[in-house]
Write a protein that holds these residues in place. Structure first.
Motif, mmCIF file in Angstrom:
data_model
loop_
_atom_site.group_PDB
_atom_site.id
_atom_site.type_symbol
_atom_site.label_atom_id
_atom_site.label_comp_id
_atom_site.label_asym_id
_atom_site.label_seq_id
_atom_site.Cartn_x
_atom_site.Cartn_y
_atom_site.Cartn_z
ATOM 1 N N LEU A 157 57.415 43.265 36.286
ATOM 2 C CA LEU A 157 57.318 42.763 37.797
ATOM 3 C C LEU A 157 55.923 43.462 38.031
ATOM 4 N N ILE A 158 54.912 42.663 38.791
ATOM 5 C CA ILE A 158 53.800 42.916 38.787
ATOM 6 C C ILE A 158 53.487 42.525 40.264
ATOM 7 N N VAL A 159 52.843 43.600 41.054
ATOM 8 C CA VAL A 159 52.407 43.250 42.554
ATOM 9 C C VAL A 159 50.980 43.632 42.624
ATOM 10 N N THR A 160 50.235 42.597 43.079
ATOM 11 C CA THR A 160 48.761 42.861 43.413
ATOM 12 C C THR A 160 48.559 42.586 44.751
ATOM 13 N N SER A 161 47.552 42.740 45.417
ATOM 14 C CA SER A 161 47.037 42.616 46.665
ATOM 15 C C SER A 161 45.640 42.484 46.875
ATOM 16 N N THR A 162 45.285 41.798 48.003
ATOM 17 C CA THR A 162 43.808 41.732 48.236
ATOM 18 C C THR A 162 43.567 42.350 49.697
ATOM 19 N N PRO A 163 42.977 43.234 49.791
ATOM 20 C CA PRO A 163 42.239 44.095 48.779
ATOM 21 C C PRO A 163 43.397 44.923 48.055
ATOM 22 N N VAL B 74 52.950 50.255 47.806
ATOM 23 C CA VAL B 74 54.160 49.436 47.297
ATOM 24 C C VAL B 74 55.255 50.164 47.539
ATOM 25 N N ARG B 75 56.359 49.583 48.630
ATOM 26 C CA ARG B 75 57.656 50.020 48.416
ATOM 27 C C ARG B 75 58.491 48.890 48.012
ATOM 28 N N LEU B 76 59.377 49.426 47.172
ATOM 29 C CA LEU B 76 60.170 48.708 46.251
ATOM 30 C C LEU B 76 61.616 48.900 46.836
ATOM 31 N N VAL C 79 56.902 53.408 45.593
ATOM 32 C CA VAL C 79 56.633 53.500 43.955
ATOM 33 C C VAL C 79 55.290 53.752 43.537
ATOM 34 N N GLY C 80 54.127 53.267 44.441
ATOM 35 C CA GLY C 80 53.150 53.449 43.837
ATOM 36 C C GLY C 80 51.982 52.605 44.817
ATOM 37 N N THR D 298 48.607 49.088 44.732
ATOM 38 C CA THR D 298 48.571 48.049 43.943
ATOM 39 C C THR D 298 47.190 48.041 43.414
ATOM 40 N N PRO D 299 46.963 47.677 42.156
ATOM 41 C CA PRO D 299 47.948 46.644 41.210
ATOM 42 C C PRO D 299 49.012 47.613 40.797
ATOM 43 N N TYR D 300 50.361 47.091 40.892
ATOM 44 C CA TYR D 300 51.712 47.829 40.417
ATOM 45 C C TYR D 300 52.210 46.962 39.328
ATOM 46 N N GLU D 301 52.750 47.687 38.087
ATOM 47 C CA GLU D 301 53.420 46.998 37.201
ATOM 48 C C GLU D 301 54.505 47.974 36.852
ATOM 49 N N ILE D 302 55.841 47.237 36.674
ATOM 50 C CA ILE D 302 56.914 47.884 36.069
ATOM 51 C C ILE D 302 57.781 47.158 35.203
ATOM 52 N N ALA D 303 58.361 47.549 34.138
ATOM 53 C CA ALA D 303 59.335 47.026 33.232
ATOM 54 C C ALA D 303 60.460 47.171 34.015
#
Length: 70
Positions: free
Chosen positions: A14-20, A25-27, A32-33, A35-40
């Protein structure tokens, strides 16, 4: 706000990005962290992703994570 699902036979992410970048990030109900955020992942179903960044509108989106086709 962008959410992407990448899949292959060995790992799904799962990859979450944002501009800016740099949005919090709330899952579901857990922060959880940023952006950019990535989790298997190996769990499937519907998840809620919410992004927060000071000076920007909060963005929230439900994402359906389907089981692999194989």
């Amino acid at each position: 706000t962008a959410c992407a699902l990448a899949g292959c036979a060995t790992e799904r992410k799962l990859i979450v990005t944002s501009t800016p970048p740099g949005a919090l990030v709330r899952l579901d109900d857990t922060v959880v962290g940023s952006t950019p955020y990535e989790i298997a992942f190996d769990a499937y179903g519907t998840r809620r992703i919410t992004l927060y960044k000071q000076g920007w509108a909060t963005a929230s989106q439900q994402v359906v994570i389907d089981e692999p086709w194989y």
